[in-house]
Design a protein around this motif. Structure first.
Motif, PDB file in Angstrom:
ATOM      1  N   GLU A 172       0.811  -1.209   0.000  1.00 48.90           N
ATOM      2  CA  GLU A 172       0.000   0.000   0.000  1.00 48.90           C
ATOM      3  C   GLU A 172       0.847   1.263   0.000  1.00 48.90           C
ATOM      4  OE1 GLU A 172      -3.627   1.637  -0.492  1.00 48.90           O
ATOM      5  OE2 GLU A 172      -3.327  -0.504  -0.164  1.00 48.90           O
ATOM      6  N   ASP A 173       1.956   1.260   0.763  1.00 51.24           N
ATOM      7  CA  ASP A 173       2.763   2.473   0.865  1.00 51.24           C
ATOM      8  C   ASP A 173       3.584   2.749  -0.403  1.00 51.24           C
ATOM      9  OD1 ASP A 173       4.421   0.297   1.186  1.00 51.24           O
ATOM     10  OD2 ASP A 173       5.609   1.179   2.805  1.00 51.24           O
ATOM     11  N   GLU A 174       3.629   1.785  -1.317  1.00 54.20           N
ATOM     12  CA  GLU A 174       4.349   1.970  -2.570  1.00 54.20           C
ATOM     13  C   GLU A 174       3.405   2.117  -3.762  1.00 54.20           C
ATOM     14  OE1 GLU A 174       7.023  -1.269  -3.165  1.00 54.20           O
ATOM     15  OE2 GLU A 174       7.738  -1.270  -1.086  1.00 54.20           O
ATOM     16  N   ALA A 175       2.119   1.888  -3.524  1.00 50.76           N
ATOM     17  CA  ALA A 175       1.180   1.720  -4.635  1.00 50.76           C
ATOM     18  C   ALA A 175       0.871   3.015  -5.384  1.00 50.76           C
ATOM     19  CB  ALA A 175      -0.126   1.108  -4.120  1.00 50.76           C
ATOM     20  N   GLY A 176       0.748   4.140  -4.670  1.00 52.16           N
ATOM     21  CA  GLY A 176       0.275   5.370  -5.298  1.00 52.16           C
ATOM     22  C   GLY A 176       0.995   5.751  -6.574  1.00 52.16           C
ATOM     23  N   PRO A 177       2.303   5.992  -6.525  1.00 52.18           N
ATOM     24  CA  PRO A 177       3.024   6.392  -7.743  1.00 52.18           C
ATOM     25  C   PRO A 177       2.982   5.332  -8.840  1.00 52.18           C
ATOM     26  CG  PRO A 177       4.319   6.883  -5.781  1.00 52.18           C
ATOM     27  CD  PRO A 177       3.168   6.041  -5.327  1.00 52.18           C
ATOM     28  N   ILE A 178       2.995   4.064  -8.423  1.00 50.57           N
ATOM     29  CA  ILE A 178       2.970   2.990  -9.424  1.00 50.57           C
ATOM     30  C   ILE A 178       1.634   2.987 -10.156  1.00 50.57           C
ATOM     31  CG2 ILE A 178       2.989   0.485  -9.745  1.00 50.57           C
ATOM     32  CD1 ILE A 178       5.014   0.343  -7.451  1.00 50.57           C
ATOM     33  N   TYR A 179       0.557   3.131  -9.395  1.00 50.55           N
ATOM     34  CA  TYR A 179      -0.768   3.125 -10.014  1.00 50.55           C
ATOM     35  C   TYR A 179      -0.984   4.373 -10.871  1.00 50.55           C
ATOM     36  CZ  TYR A 179      -2.527  -1.140  -7.937  1.00 50.55           C
ATOM     37  OH  TYR A 179      -2.729  -2.448  -7.626  1.00 50.55           O
ATOM     38  N   ASP A 180      -0.459   5.503 -10.433  1.00 54.61           N
ATOM     39  CA  ASP A 180      -0.544   6.709 -11.259  1.00 54.61           C
ATOM     40  C   ASP A 180       0.127   6.472 -12.604  1.00 54.61           C
ATOM     41  OD1 ASP A 180      -1.910   8.190  -9.367  1.00 54.61           O
ATOM     42  OD2 ASP A 180      -0.095   9.090  -8.519  1.00 54.61           O
ATOM     43  N   ARG A 181       1.290   5.867 -12.550  1.00 56.09           N
ATOM     44  CA  ARG A 181       2.061   5.628 -13.767  1.00 56.09           C
ATOM     45  C   ARG A 181       1.330   4.663 -14.704  1.00 56.09           C
ATOM     46  NH1 ARG A 181       7.315   6.173 -15.300  1.00 56.09           N
ATOM     47  NH2 ARG A 181       8.131   4.676 -16.798  1.00 56.09           N
ATOM     48  N   VAL A 182       0.817   3.570 -14.131  1.00 57.44           N
ATOM     49  CA  VAL A 182       0.168   2.565 -14.971  1.00 57.44           C
ATOM     50  C   VAL A 182      -1.170   3.072 -15.502  1.00 57.44           C
ATOM     51  CG1 VAL A 182      -0.753   0.226 -15.051  1.00 57.44           C
ATOM     52  CG2 VAL A 182       1.362   0.674 -13.824  1.00 57.44           C
ATOM     53  N   ASN A 183      -1.891   3.847 -14.688  1.00 52.75           N
ATOM     54  CA  ASN A 183      -3.131   4.439 -15.199  1.00 52.75           C
ATOM     55  C   ASN A 183      -2.842   5.397 -16.351  1.00 52.75           C
ATOM     56  OD1 ASN A 183      -5.016   3.136 -13.576  1.00 52.75           O
ATOM     57  ND2 ASN A 183      -4.796   4.608 -11.923  1.00 52.75           N
ATOM     58  N   ALA A 184      -1.749   6.127 -16.255  1.00 49.13           N
ATOM     59  CA  ALA A 184      -1.364   7.023 -17.347  1.00 49.13           C
ATOM     60  C   ALA A 184      -0.998   6.215 -18.591  1.00 49.13           C
ATOM     61  CB  ALA A 184      -0.191   7.903 -16.922  1.00 49.13           C
ATOM     62  N   GLN A 185      -0.309   5.101 -18.392  1.00 50.54           N
ATOM     63  CA  GLN A 185       0.031   4.247 -19.525  1.00 50.54           C
ATOM     64  C   GLN A 185      -1.233   3.670 -20.168  1.00 50.54           C
ATOM     65  OE1 GLN A 185       2.668   1.728 -17.246  1.00 50.54           O
ATOM     66  NE2 GLN A 185       4.486   2.551 -18.263  1.00 50.54           N
ATOM     67  N   THR A 186      -2.193   3.290 -19.326  1.00 53.10           N
ATOM     68  CA  THR A 186      -3.456   2.755 -19.834  1.00 53.10           C
ATOM     69  C   THR A 186      -4.187   3.797 -20.661  1.00 53.10           C
ATOM     70  OG1 THR A 186      -3.737   1.183 -18.017  1.00 53.10           O
ATOM     71  CG2 THR A 186      -5.728   1.892 -19.146  1.00 53.10           C
ATOM     72  N   ASP A 187      -4.208   5.033 -20.193  1.00 56.53           N
ATOM     73  CA  ASP A 187      -4.924   6.093 -20.904  1.00 56.53           C
ATOM     74  C   ASP A 187      -4.209   6.525 -22.171  1.00 56.53           C
ATOM     75  OD1 ASP A 187      -7.091   6.155 -19.325  1.00 56.53           O
ATOM     76  OD2 ASP A 187      -6.789   8.147 -18.518  1.00 56.53           O
ATOM     77  N   TYR A 188      -3.058   5.970 -22.438  1.00 57.22           N
ATOM     78  CA  TYR A 188      -2.360   6.213 -23.703  1.00 57.22           C
ATOM     79  C   TYR A 188      -3.253   5.878 -24.900  1.00 57.22           C
ATOM     80  CZ  TYR A 188       0.583   4.919 -27.687  1.00 57.22           C
ATOM     81  OH  TYR A 188       1.103   4.778 -28.940  1.00 57.22           O
ATOM     82  N   VAL A 189      -4.243   5.003 -24.699  1.00 57.58           N
ATOM     83  CA  VAL A 189      -5.112   4.590 -25.800  1.00 57.58           C
ATOM     84  C   VAL A 189      -5.771   5.787 -26.470  1.00 57.58           C
ATOM     85  CG1 VAL A 189      -7.237   4.250 -24.485  1.00 57.58           C
ATOM     86  CG2 VAL A 189      -6.814   2.855 -26.497  1.00 57.58           C
ATOM     87  N   ALA A 190      -5.925   6.900 -25.742  1.00 55.44           N
ATOM     88  CA  ALA A 190      -6.521   8.098 -26.335  1.00 55.44           C
ATOM     89  C   ALA A 190      -5.639   8.688 -27.431  1.00 55.44           C
ATOM     90  CB  ALA A 190      -6.778   9.158 -25.261  1.00 55.44           C
ATOM     91  N   LEU A 191      -4.379   8.301 -27.457  1.00 54.40           N
ATOM     92  CA  LEU A 191      -3.465   8.802 -28.483  1.00 54.40           C
ATOM     93  C   LEU A 191      -3.410   7.885 -29.699  1.00 54.40           C
ATOM     94  CD1 LEU A 191      -0.525   9.959 -26.189  1.00 54.40           C
ATOM     95  CD2 LEU A 191      -2.516  11.243 -26.959  1.00 54.40           C
ATOM     96  N   GLU A 192      -4.084   6.751 -29.609  1.00 57.77           N
ATOM     97  CA  GLU A 192      -4.216   5.856 -30.744  1.00 57.77           C
ATOM     98  C   GLU A 192      -5.696   5.708 -31.053  1.00 57.77           C
ATOM     99  OE1 GLU A 192      -2.294   2.145 -30.939  1.00 57.77           O
ATOM    100  OE2 GLU A 192      -0.329   2.866 -30.325  1.00 57.77           O
ATOM    101  N   ALA A 193      -6.013   4.928 -32.053  1.00 56.33           N
ATOM    102  CA  ALA A 193      -7.411   4.638 -32.350  1.00 56.33           C
ATOM    103  C   ALA A 193      -7.950   3.639 -31.335  1.00 56.33           C
ATOM    104  CB  ALA A 193      -7.530   4.060 -33.759  1.00 56.33           C
ATOM    105  N   ASP A 194      -9.251   3.718 -31.053  1.00 52.81           N
ATOM    106  CA  ASP A 194      -9.864   2.803 -30.096  1.00 52.81           C
ATOM    107  C   ASP A 194     -10.341   1.545 -30.816  1.00 52.81           C
ATOM    108  OD1 ASP A 194     -10.961   1.697 -27.826  1.00 52.81           O
ATOM    109  OD2 ASP A 194     -12.845   2.766 -28.036  1.00 52.81           O
TER     110      ASP A 194
END
Length: 267
Positions: free
Chosen positions: A167-189
């Motif tokens: 839990e104490d390490e999760a925040g930055p990791i999840y922010d990063r992976v959520n940002a990577q996931t939202d990369y789909v907006a830069l490609e076609a869906d």
């Protein structure tokens, strides 16, 4: 925030079109043409290198390819292995589901998809938004009829691995992976095809999707400056903040198309 979702723009369509009632189709497994494997490998390399010119050469639309190329480099991610593929009987349309990987080669929780179209003698991948030929929409619908979207859209092992982060390490990791996931907006869906599958075999719905793709392309063009700024934003939290209003505008641009779709049982 521990939140994993399919990177799909039209999630509402999953419930709207009755896919959950479908029976699995009797699949005729056809091997992926070597030429498609080659163009996919070129796509991998283009994003790894941030090479927009190389990306444009294999992209079906071939425009604005510097946006996803920049975004992939900034997010430090690249396309991984092809997880599954389907090829039509004529051998000129294919659908690929593939992994995405972080800078260390770890697979990410959400997979992306690509439509591959034989254009003359060459194969192209739909990387940036494009209006697809109506027959291609129907072909992909036929290929994916009976497919359960969640089975292919999510990598359960990657999801489980990240869920075990302390839990104490999760925040930055999840922010990063959520940002990577939202990369789909830069490609076609392209993942939207997984949601609709049999719905796309109905001619009326194919025309609706033509209109949808036109709205998607218009959004991409109108928001080019914002998408370019998002692609170059390094901090994951800032990236998500920059991308949010663009996603809201996309939701507005495609609002109502799901309501125009008819159930395949009545098509």
């Amino acid at each position: 925030m521990k939140k994993w979702i399919l990177p799909l723009v039209l999630v509402v369509m999953l419930g709207a079109c009755g896919n959950g009632e479908e029976q699995p189709a009797e699949e005729v497994k056809r091997p992926l043409p070597e030429a498609v494997e080659t163009v996919y490998a070129d796509y991998q390399e283009a994003l790894r290198q941030g090479d927009a010119e190389a990306l444009a050469a294999l992209d079906y639309a071939g425009e604005r390819t510097d946006i996803p190329a920049t975004g992939a480099v900034t997010r430090e991610l690249s396309p991984g292995d092809i997880y599954e593929s389907w090829v039509n009987e004529a051998g000129d349309v294919a659908y690929l589901v593939h992994e995405m990987e972080d800078a260390d080669g770890n697979e990410l929780p959400n997979r992306l998809a690509k439509v591959a179209i034989k254009d003359g003698e060459d194969w192209k991948l739909v990387v940036t938004p494009a209006v697809l030929p109506i027959d291609v929409i129907g072909e992909v619908g036929e290929l994916l009829t009976g497919i359960e979207a969640n089975e292919y859209g999510v990598n359960p092992e990657a999801n489980a691995r990240l869920a075990d982060v302390p839990e104490d390490e999760a925040g930055p990791i999840y922010d990063r992976v959520n940002a990577q996931t939202d990369y789909v907006a830069l490609e076609a869906d392209n993942n939207v095809f997984l949601l609709l599958s049999e719905t796309l075999t109905v001619p009326e719905n194919q025309q609706v999707m033509i209109d949808y793709f036109e709205a998607y392309v218009n959004w991409y063009d109108e928001q080019e400056d914002g998408l370019r700024a998002a692609a170059a934003t390094e901090d994951p939290v800032e990236y998500l903040e920059v991308l949010e209003p663009l996603k809201q505008k996309l939701e507005q641009a495609i609002d109502g198309y799901d309501e125009r779709l008819v159930d395949p049982s009545f098509g």
